[in-house]
Design an enzyme around this catalytic site. Structure first.
Site, PDB file in Angstrom:
ATOM      1  CG  HIS A 127      -2.386   5.546   4.865  1.00  0.00           C
ATOM      2  ND1 HIS A 127      -3.813   5.651   5.076  1.00  0.00           N
ATOM      3  CD2 HIS A 127      -1.565   5.732   5.884  1.00  0.00           C
ATOM      4  CE1 HIS A 127      -3.739   6.194   6.337  1.00  0.00           C
ATOM      5  NE2 HIS A 127      -2.719   6.036   6.719  1.00  0.00           N
ATOM      6  CG  LEU A 128       4.553   6.887   6.144  1.00  0.00           C
ATOM      7  CD1 LEU A 128       5.737   6.628   5.280  1.00  0.00           C
ATOM      8  CD2 LEU A 128       4.552   8.032   6.911  1.00  0.00           C
ATOM      9  CG  HIS A 129       2.202   0.637   5.896  1.00  0.00           C
ATOM     10  ND1 HIS A 129       1.836   1.178   4.535  1.00  0.00           N
ATOM     11  CD2 HIS A 129       2.619  -0.604   5.839  1.00  0.00           C
ATOM     12  CE1 HIS A 129       2.188   0.306   3.745  1.00  0.00           C
ATOM     13  NE2 HIS A 129       2.550  -0.973   4.265  1.00  0.00           N
ATOM     14  CG  PHE A 130       7.268   2.493  10.794  1.00  0.00           C
ATOM     15  CD1 PHE A 130       8.424   2.147  10.822  1.00  0.00           C
ATOM     16  CD2 PHE A 130       6.774   3.722  10.933  1.00  0.00           C
ATOM     17  CE1 PHE A 130       9.385   3.304  10.751  1.00  0.00           C
ATOM     18  CE2 PHE A 130       7.630   4.739  11.080  1.00  0.00           C
ATOM     19  CZ  PHE A 130       8.895   4.578  10.881  1.00  0.00           C
ATOM     20  CB  VAL A 186      -0.859   0.180   1.382  1.00  0.00           C
ATOM     21  CG1 VAL A 186      -1.552   1.251   1.382  1.00  0.00           C
ATOM     22  CG2 VAL A 186      -1.642  -1.257   1.325  1.00  0.00           C
TER      23      VAL A 186
END
Ligand SMILES: [Zn+2]
Length: 154
Positions: free
Chosen positions: A105-108, A102
């Site tokens: 939408h930035l995500h760790f 994805v």
């Protein structure tokens, strides 16, 4: 098949998690959310994202960056307490070429690691839908995130 079809939908899983209730989202804060990866590399694989739909770190305010890192920190601590891994891989995949599923939408990613899990990791990479694991892991982790307080303490 269901997975393939749903992945083609033009919806953001993180924005959906904020607006709807699901059985993957462990924590919804003012600025961050924590959810289980529906297709985990290994048991306990979590995703930590800002609430705002942004794709790059420089689109976040200083405050949001702080909250995001605090949420990563707390998630690591919860996994340590609940699942006793021997280590972690924590990372950010920016852009499709870097492996972002994805990318808007930035995500760790937080991937707990256990000694000797290298073989398991290969297996999990091929068979990535493990509903039993997801359910039991969710039940295990949910109470910890229910108590999560992101108030900054100095
Ligand atoms: Zn989003």
């Amino acid at each position: 098949m269901e997975y393939i079809l749903s992945e083609k939908e033009d919806e953001c899983i993180f924005c959906n998690a904020i607006s709807k209730n699901d059985d993957l989202t462990l924590f919804k804060g003012k600025d961050t959310l924590v959810m289980m990866n529906k297709f985990p590399y290994i048991n306990g694989h979590l995703l930590v994202a800002p609430v705002r739909h942004v794709s790059a770190l420089d689109q976040l305010s200083q405050y949001e960056k702080g909250e995001l890192l605090a949420s990563v920190d707390r998630s690591v601590r919860i996994l340590k307490e609940a699942m006793h891994p021997d280590g972690f891989n924590v990372g950010l995949n920016l852009g499709k070429v870097a492996g972002a599923g994805v990318e808007d939408h930035l995500h760790f990613h937080i991937v707990p690691r256990w000694f000797g899990d290298t073989n398991a990791l290969t297996v999990f990479a091929d068979v990535r839908v493990i509903p039993e694991h997801l359910e039991s892991t969710f039940e295990n982790l949910k109470p910890y995130f229910g108590k999560l307080d992101l108030t900054i303490k100095n």
